[in-house]
Every structure is written in C-alpha cells, then in structure tokens.
Design a protein around this motif. Structure first.
Motif, mmCIF file in Angstrom:
data_model
loop_
_atom_site.group_PDB
_atom_site.id
_atom_site.type_symbol
_atom_site.label_atom_id
_atom_site.label_comp_id
_atom_site.label_asym_id
_atom_site.label_seq_id
_atom_site.Cartn_x
_atom_site.Cartn_y
_atom_site.Cartn_z
ATOM 1 N N ASP A 1 0.834 -1.205 0.000
ATOM 2 C CA ASP A 1 0.000 0.000 0.000
ATOM 3 C C ASP A 1 0.868 1.255 0.000
ATOM 4 N N GLN A 2 1.891 1.288 0.843
ATOM 5 C CA GLN A 2 2.795 2.447 0.898
ATOM 6 C C GLN A 2 3.541 2.620 -0.428
ATOM 7 N N LYS B 1 1.210 4.109 -3.074
ATOM 8 C CA LYS B 1 0.994 5.547 -2.829
ATOM 9 C C LYS B 1 2.210 6.375 -3.237
ATOM 10 N N GLU C 1 2.480 6.494 -7.025
ATOM 11 C CA GLU C 1 1.451 7.377 -7.574
ATOM 12 C C GLU C 1 1.797 8.841 -7.310
ATOM 13 N N GLU C 2 2.192 9.145 -6.092
ATOM 14 C CA GLU C 2 2.529 10.517 -5.706
ATOM 15 C C GLU C 2 3.700 11.074 -6.508
#
Length: 143
Positions: free
Chosen positions: A100-101, A104, A107-108
């Motif tokens: 999950d991290q 993110k 994506e960021e």
C-alpha cells in the motif's frame, strides 16, 4: 466474495514489497555508457533502473525518459554515462515497506519503477505491474 488461493501467495495475501517476485532486477553502474543503458532498457522491456556507484551505493535512477531528454537535447549517448543522464533523486523503499505504501509513493511521485533496498543496498525494483500482480493475489507463477 470468496477468495481464491493461488500457489506462491502467502496466507492472507502479499503485504510487503519484500514478498513480491519482482520483474526488474536490473541495476546500472554509474559509469555505464548511456547508449548501452538505453539498449539494455529496450532489450529487457524495462522503463528504468537504479544507478549505483563502485561500492554498490544507490546514487540515482535512469529511465527511458532520462534517455529521451538527453536525445531531445541533441546529446550523443555514446559520450555520456548513466550518471550524466540519471535523475539524482534517490527515492527507494525497503523490503519491509507495505505494498500500500509503495503504491501511494509511486502514484505521488509518478514513478514507473521503485528501487527496493535490502541490507542497505538496492537489490531490485518493483514495477507498477509487480504491485498490481501482488495486490490481486497472483503469485510468482503465471500458470
């Protein structure tokens, strides 16, 4: 909704980047010729790879975009090294980073690949493809 158990997938699914069988184990030496880097990326169908120094320390990342920028600027890839064209940001995760991290962060930062450090050294990179495969529970086998 029933969960399908697949070979190679830990009970409860994949949780960390270190559990993923990554498809990108390419690591580039900083002095490698930029044209050779471009050919290696194209041959292996990999959008980029971490760059290391002579001690194996992570110093940057070279991507197809970096190669394209150099070409667009009229530079001769035969006269450049990976270090000349690489991005100097050293964005990486460790093998205990959660999936999950990692999603993110990718994506960021709009990343196609994310270097993974094991024991302080870059061991491989995970791709968005690797993360998606892990997220939906596909194991290391594509059968």
């Amino acid at each position: 909704m029933p969960t399908e158990i697949r070979p190679g997938v830990p009970v409860g699914g994949f949780k960390t980047v270190g559990q993923i069988h990554a498809t990108n184990d390419l690591v580039i030496n900083r002095k490698q010729n930029a044209l050779a880097v471009a050919v290696e990326l194209l041959t292996d169908h990999i959008p980029g790879a971490p760059v290391v120094d002579e001690k194996g320390e992570f110093i940057g990342f070279v991507s197809e975009f970096d190669i394209l920028r150099a070409l667009e600027a009229g530079k001769d890839l035969n006269k450049l090294t990976a270090e000349d064209v690489m991005a100097k940001d050293r964005i990486a995760v460790t093998d205990d980073t959660t999936i999950d991290q990692a999603v993110k962060l990718m994506e960021e930062k709009r990343l196609l690949n994310l270097p993974v450090k094991k024991d302080g050294k870059v061991a491989y990179s995970v791709t968005r493809h690797d993360l998606l495969r892990a997220w939906i529970g596909l194991g290391v086998s594509f059968e």
